[in-house]
Design a protein around this motif. Structure first.
Motif, short mmCIF file in Angstrom:
data_model
loop_
_atom_site.label_atom_id
_atom_site.label_comp_id
_atom_site.label_asym_id
_atom_site.label_seq_id
_atom_site.Cartn_x
_atom_site.Cartn_y
_atom_site.Cartn_z
N ALA A 166 6.37 -4.34 -1.31
CA ALA A 166 6.21 -3.93 -2.71
C ALA A 166 5.43 -4.96 -3.51
O ALA A 166 4.61 -4.61 -4.37
N LYS A 167 5.65 -6.23 -3.22
CA LYS A 167 4.93 -7.31 -3.92
C LYS A 167 3.43 -7.21 -3.67
O LYS A 167 2.63 -7.51 -4.55
N ASP A 168 3.05 -6.77 -2.49
CA ASP A 168 1.63 -6.67 -2.15
C ASP A 168 1.00 -5.33 -2.53
O ASP A 168 -0.19 -5.13 -2.32
N ARG A 169 1.78 -4.43 -3.09
CA ARG A 169 1.27 -3.12 -3.51
C ARG A 169 0.55 -3.29 -4.85
O ARG A 169 1.18 -3.50 -5.89
N LEU A 170 -0.77 -3.22 -4.81
CA LEU A 170 -1.56 -3.41 -6.03
C LEU A 170 -1.59 -2.14 -6.86
O LEU A 170 -1.62 -1.04 -6.34
N ASN A 171 -1.60 -2.32 -8.18
CA ASN A 171 -1.79 -1.23 -9.13
C ASN A 171 -0.77 -0.10 -9.04
O ASN A 171 -1.10 1.06 -9.28
N ALA A 172 0.45 -0.41 -8.67
CA ALA A 172 1.49 0.62 -8.62
C ALA A 172 1.80 1.06 -10.05
O ALA A 172 2.11 0.22 -10.90
N PRO A 173 1.75 2.35 -10.32
CA PRO A 173 2.03 2.82 -11.68
C PRO A 173 3.50 2.66 -12.08
O PRO A 173 3.83 2.67 -13.25
N ASP A 174 4.36 2.49 -11.09
CA ASP A 174 5.80 2.38 -11.33
C ASP A 174 6.36 1.13 -10.65
O ASP A 174 7.37 1.21 -9.95
N ALA A 175 5.73 0.00 -10.86
CA ALA A 175 6.09 -1.23 -10.15
C ALA A 175 7.57 -1.58 -10.26
O ALA A 175 8.18 -2.03 -9.29
N ALA A 176 8.18 -1.32 -11.40
CA ALA A 176 9.58 -1.69 -11.59
C ALA A 176 10.53 -0.84 -10.74
O ALA A 176 11.62 -1.30 -10.39
N THR A 177 10.13 0.37 -10.40
CA THR A 177 10.99 1.26 -9.62
C THR A 177 10.36 1.68 -8.30
O THR A 177 10.80 2.65 -7.68
N LEU A 178 9.36 0.94 -7.88
CA LEU A 178 8.60 1.28 -6.68
C LEU A 178 9.47 1.44 -5.44
O LEU A 178 9.37 2.43 -4.73
N THR A 179 10.35 0.50 -5.18
CA THR A 179 11.16 0.58 -3.96
C THR A 179 12.14 1.76 -4.01
O THR A 179 12.44 2.34 -2.97
N ASP A 180 12.60 2.11 -5.20
CA ASP A 180 13.45 3.31 -5.32
C ASP A 180 12.67 4.56 -4.96
O ASP A 180 13.18 5.45 -4.27
N ARG A 181 11.42 4.64 -5.41
CA ARG A 181 10.58 5.79 -5.09
C ARG A 181 10.32 5.85 -3.58
O ARG A 181 10.39 6.92 -2.98
N TRP A 182 10.05 4.69 -2.98
CA TRP A 182 9.82 4.68 -1.54
C TRP A 182 11.05 5.18 -0.79
O TRP A 182 10.93 5.90 0.18
N ALA A 183 12.23 4.77 -1.25
CA ALA A 183 13.46 5.20 -0.57
C ALA A 183 13.61 6.72 -0.61
O ALA A 183 14.15 7.32 0.32
N ARG A 184 13.11 7.35 -1.67
CA ARG A 184 13.21 8.81 -1.82
C ARG A 184 12.08 9.57 -1.11
O ARG A 184 12.31 10.65 -0.59
N SER A 185 10.85 9.00 -1.13
CA SER A 185 9.72 9.84 -0.74
C SER A 185 8.74 9.24 0.26
O SER A 185 7.75 9.88 0.59
N ALA A 186 8.99 8.04 0.74
CA ALA A 186 8.04 7.41 1.65
C ALA A 186 8.74 6.81 2.86
O ALA A 186 9.97 6.69 2.88
N THR A 187 7.95 6.45 3.83
CA THR A 187 8.46 5.83 5.04
C THR A 187 7.83 4.45 5.19
O THR A 187 6.61 4.32 5.09
N VAL A 188 8.65 3.44 5.42
CA VAL A 188 8.16 2.10 5.71
C VAL A 188 8.18 1.94 7.22
O VAL A 188 9.16 2.29 7.89
N VAL A 189 7.08 1.42 7.76
CA VAL A 189 6.91 1.29 9.20
C VAL A 189 6.59 -0.16 9.54
O VAL A 189 5.79 -0.80 8.87
N ARG A 190 7.23 -0.63 10.60
CA ARG A 190 6.99 -1.99 11.13
C ARG A 190 6.10 -1.86 12.36
O ARG A 190 6.41 -1.07 13.27
N LEU A 191 5.00 -2.61 12.38
CA LEU A 191 4.09 -2.65 13.52
C LEU A 191 4.20 -4.03 14.15
O LEU A 191 3.79 -5.02 13.55
N THR A 192 4.78 -4.08 15.33
CA THR A 192 4.99 -5.34 16.03
C THR A 192 3.95 -5.48 17.14
O THR A 192 3.88 -4.61 18.01
N PRO A 193 3.15 -6.54 17.08
CA PRO A 193 2.17 -6.73 18.15
C PRO A 193 2.82 -6.68 19.52
O PRO A 193 3.86 -7.32 19.75
N ALA A 194 2.25 -5.88 20.42
CA ALA A 194 2.83 -5.71 21.77
C ALA A 194 2.20 -6.69 22.75
O ALA A 194 1.08 -7.07 22.62
#
Length: 120
Positions: free
Chosen positions: A92-120
């Motif tokens: 979230a800290k690296d998300r530039l120009n978020a229109p809802d920066a204060a509630t960004l992580t709440d929005r992600w919890a409702r409508s987005a998927t966070v993915v971890r990419l681990t070098p294989a």
């Protein structure tokens, strides 16, 4: 520091070869705790098929001149956002120009998927 870690930390974007896609997709990301984190879905960047993939090919380019720095396979893991608050906060800290920066992580919890990419 590995070339993957260095490249991921220095540049805020990378290219991901998604299943079924003819060419890699540009995505913003963050490096945290030995892996790359991206968010997809909802009003965030569209990376179709990423959350369902087992592995993807990632390309990092040099921030200085745009040339290919490295390319590697990465394991894909959907992140439980409530169990990984530090990773989600770093993303979230690296998300530039978020229109809802204060509630960004709440929005992600409702409508987005966070993915971890681990070098294989």
């Amino acid at each position: 520091m590995s070339v993957i870690e260095e490249g991921a930390k220095k540049s805020g974007v990378l290219w991901i070869s998604l299943p079924g896609s003819r060419r890699p997709r540009l995505a913003w990301h963050t490096w945290h705790d030995g892996a790359i984190y991206v968010v997809t879905g909802g009003p965030e960047q569209r990376l179709p098929g990423l959350a369902e993939a087992d592995r993807v090919r990632v390309t990092l380019r040099s921030k200085d001149n745009g040339s290919r720095l490295t390319e590697f396979d990465a394991r894909v893991e959907v992140v439980d956002q409530s169990a990984s608050p530090e990773a989600v906060a770093a993303l979230a800290k690296d998300r530039l120009n978020a229109p809802d920066a204060a509630t960004l992580t709440d929005r992600w919890a409702r409508s987005a998927t966070v993915v971890r990419l681990t070098p294989a």
